[in-house]
Design an enzyme around this catalytic site. Structure first.
Site, PDB file in Angstrom:
ATOM      1  N   CYS A  56       0.827  -1.212   0.000  1.00 53.82           N
ATOM      2  CA  CYS A  56       0.000   0.000   0.000  1.00 53.82           C
ATOM      3  C   CYS A  56       0.863   1.264   0.000  1.00 53.82           C
ATOM      4  CB  CYS A  56      -0.923  -0.047   1.218  1.00 53.82           C
ATOM      5  SG  CYS A  56      -1.812   1.470   1.549  1.00 53.82           S
ATOM      6  N   CYS A  77      -0.106   3.906   2.558  1.00 54.80           N
ATOM      7  CA  CYS A  77       0.292   3.451   3.909  1.00 54.80           C
ATOM      8  C   CYS A  77       1.746   3.835   4.183  1.00 54.80           C
ATOM      9  CB  CYS A  77       0.137   1.941   4.040  1.00 54.80           C
ATOM     10  SG  CYS A  77      -1.556   1.341   3.871  1.00 54.80           S
TER      11      CYS A  77
END
Length: 107
Positions: free
Chosen positions: A31, A34
């Site tokens: 991600c 993230c």
């Protein structure tokens, strides 16, 4: 200071039984957003070590907790206090926006 990891095995002790607020960053290796928010959370933890604890939970390695806390989009951050979810923050945001979302805990 880097946010520590929590897992299904340690979640109850690390989060649900913790004293004070705990922000859990639900994330995954793949991600991109993230990875963008991780250093921001590290900075918030470093600046507020007595006010909030920041932990990371990898959703790929702990799918049971991702399901239990209805994580459908990452990054997702949940603030737990006294074993209950009090605040949910979805998506990568700049530091000032996350700090605004956490203002009640950082005061």
């Amino acid at each position: 200071m880097t946010a520590k990891a929590t897992t299904s095995a340690t979640f109850e002790q690390d989060v649900l039984l913790a004293e004070g607020p705990v922000l859990v960053d639900f994330w995954a290796e793949w991600c991109g957003p993230c990875r963008m928010v991780a250093p921001v959370l590290d900075e918030i933890q470093a600046a507020n070590p007595d006010k909030i604890t920041v932990l990371k939970l990898n959703v790929d390695e702990n799918p049971d907790l991702a399901l239990k806390y209805q994580i459908t989009s990452i990054p997702a951050m949940k603030v737990f206090k006294n074993g209950q979810v009090e605040t949910t923050i979805i998506g990568a945001k700049p530091k000032y926006a996350i700090e605004q979302d956490l203002a009640a805990y950082l005061a």
